[in-house]
Design a protein around this motif. Structure first.
Motif, short mmCIF file in Angstrom:
data_model
loop_
_atom_site.label_atom_id
_atom_site.label_comp_id
_atom_site.label_asym_id
_atom_site.label_seq_id
_atom_site.Cartn_x
_atom_site.Cartn_y
_atom_site.Cartn_z
N SER A 74 67.99 9.04 0.36
CA SER A 74 68.78 9.40 1.54
C SER A 74 70.23 9.54 1.13
O SER A 74 70.67 9.00 0.10
N THR A 99 72.34 11.86 6.79
CA THR A 99 73.20 11.42 7.87
C THR A 99 74.57 12.04 7.70
O THR A 99 75.13 12.03 6.60
N ILE A 138 78.35 3.11 6.09
CA ILE A 138 76.90 3.34 6.21
C ILE A 138 76.26 3.31 4.83
O ILE A 138 75.21 2.70 4.63
N ALA A 139 76.87 3.98 3.87
CA ALA A 139 76.31 4.00 2.52
C ALA A 139 76.20 2.60 1.94
O ALA A 139 75.20 2.25 1.31
N SER A 141 76.08 -0.34 3.63
CA SER A 141 75.15 -1.20 4.36
C SER A 141 73.70 -0.79 4.16
O SER A 141 72.80 -1.65 4.11
N ASP A 142 73.44 0.51 4.03
CA ASP A 142 72.07 1.01 3.90
C ASP A 142 71.65 1.22 2.45
O ASP A 142 70.49 1.53 2.18
N GLY A 143 72.58 1.10 1.52
CA GLY A 143 72.26 1.29 0.11
C GLY A 143 71.85 2.70 -0.24
O GLY A 143 70.93 2.91 -1.05
N ILE A 144 72.52 3.70 0.36
CA ILE A 144 72.17 5.09 0.11
C ILE A 144 73.34 5.82 -0.54
O ILE A 144 74.45 5.31 -0.62
#
Length: 321
Positions: A74, A99, A138-139, A141-144
């Motif tokens: 992602s 996203t 977001i990157a 926290s979500d590890g993307i």
């Protein structure tokens, strides 16, 4: 293959190797002389058209390289609209989760297209700089993967393939006018020209209402601004990226600022003389000629039409006599 004195983050061998990785729909875009436009501007004008593709901007050249190594992963980015569309297109074709974070004040047509291309769109109550902060959060926290336009080399070296096509066109030109926002297109195209066509003058153009990177280039240090006031939303940044400024200091011969009325006049000329509907950022090169005609008189100028994602109601208002 490259010239060792061009010391930037970019690499000509990688740029040449990138082309087979980019979907052909983004490559080989038209570059031709526009005599009616040139007659109005007092110089010869070549137009490089980066809008005849599924995302109507040059950004797909870079996002194709970004997603090439992200199988099954992602990715998130901040976007004023064009990068988000390109990432949604490139990622969607490969089954990636995409996203996009954008300002809720961004051009509605751009936001609608991001959704239509299947990306998850998150809106922030602020400008593009706030969107950048949220995308980074977001990157983390979500590890993307976080795609940072102009910082990530794929965005610069993808855009640089435009420069290869300009050089290979067989049309000689004296100066290229490049819209300056985050800096991916300016550094990418400029790198290629400095290595393969060093006699061509590289002139970056930015709105006076969003001048941070141009001011930074002039002062040779990072300068941020508190506010932005321009219709050219695609190049409206307040906080230049240090690495991009370092590259720009190597490859840009000049960086100029243009007024809003010149941007509008440039859009009108492109519509009337070339039949092109463009977003304000794409008219910056023409605006630069309008503001300093003596500088370009009698010269052969290339300008890159970098995007056409524009609100049509606003466009009609801008180009109407």
């Amino acid at each position: 293959m490259g010239c060792p004195w061009v010391m930037t983050r970019l690499d000509l061998d990688r740029i040449c190797a990138a082309r087979p990785l980019i979907n052909p729909v983004f490559l080989g875009t038209p570059f031709s002389m526009c005599e009616p436009l040139g007659e109005r501007l007092g110089c010869e004008v070549g137009v490089k058209l980066e809008t005849a593709n599924p995302v109507r901007s040059f950004k797909g050249r870079g996002t194709e390289l970004v997603v090439e190594g992200l199988a099954g992963a992602s990715v998130v980015c901040a976007s004023a609209g064009n990068l988000g569309q390109a990432l949604a297109w490139s990622g969607g074709r490969r089954g990636l989760g995409v996203t996009v974070v954008a300002s809720r004040f961004a051009t509605p047509a751009k936001l609608e297209r991001i959704r239509a291309l299947g990306a998850r769109l998150e809106l922030v109550d602020g400008d593009h700089e706030l969107a950048r902060e949220r995308a980074a959060a977001i990157a983390a926290s979500d590890g993307i993967r976080l795609l940072e336009d102009s910082l990530d080399l794929e965005t610069c070296e993808g855009a640089a393939t435009i420069g290869l096509e300009l050089v290979e066109s067989g049309i000689p030109f004296d100066v290229v006018l490049i819209a300056l926002g985050g800096g991916a297109m300016a550094t990418g195209v400029g790198q290629v020209l400095k290595e393969l066509a060093p006699g061509v003058e590289v002139v970056c153009v930015q709105p006076a209402g969003a001048p941070a990177l141009t001011l930074s280039w002039r002062e040779r240090r990072l300068i941020t601004t508190e506010t932005i006031e321009t219709i050219a939303d695609g190049v409206a940044g307040r906080r230049p990226i240090p690495e991009v400024l370092a590259d720009l200091l190597v490859i840009a011969d000049d960086a100029v600022l243009v007024r809003e009325e010149s941007i509008v006049a440039g859009m009108r000329l492109l519509f009337e003389q070339a039949g092109l509907i463009v977003e304000p950022s794409a008219a910056l090169g023409v605006a630069a000629v309008l503001e300093d005609p003596d500088r370009f008189a009698g010269r052969r100028v290339a300008t890159i039409i970098c995007g056409s994602n524009v609100d049509l109601t606003a466009h009609r208002r801008w180009v109407s006599p």
